[in-house]
Design a protein around this motif. Sequence first.
Motif: not given
Length: 114
Positions: A10-11, A15-21, A40-47
């Motif tokens: 999600t965004t 930030a891009t937020v990657i959630s693991l469940r 990493a290539v999406g252009g947002l400053p934080r993952t």
Amino acid sequence: MGEGAVVTTTTERDATVISLRGEVDEDNAPFLAGALARAAVGGLPRTVVDLSGTPFVDSSVLHALLDAQRAHADAGSVLVLAGPLHTAVRRLFEVTGAAAAFRMADNLGTAMTC
């Protein structure tokens, strides 16, 4: 994927937020690696990788995270791992010494600003 494992992206804010469940292992690490590579290539400053919902990850997940750390550094963005970490996940980082390679936060809220 492993038993009940889910990787979602999600965004939120900048930030891009990657959630693991569920239990994330070598069977679904490629899904995580793909999400991390896109971030990493999406252009947002934080993952932010939210690990709070996974009681188990194996070394393939650790490798995907280490590769992503390098890719984010090369792209000039930040990769943050968010907890709280379950005991088995924390233990993997401690035993391998990999914790020092990452910016880590106690929770998702802190990870968005650290």
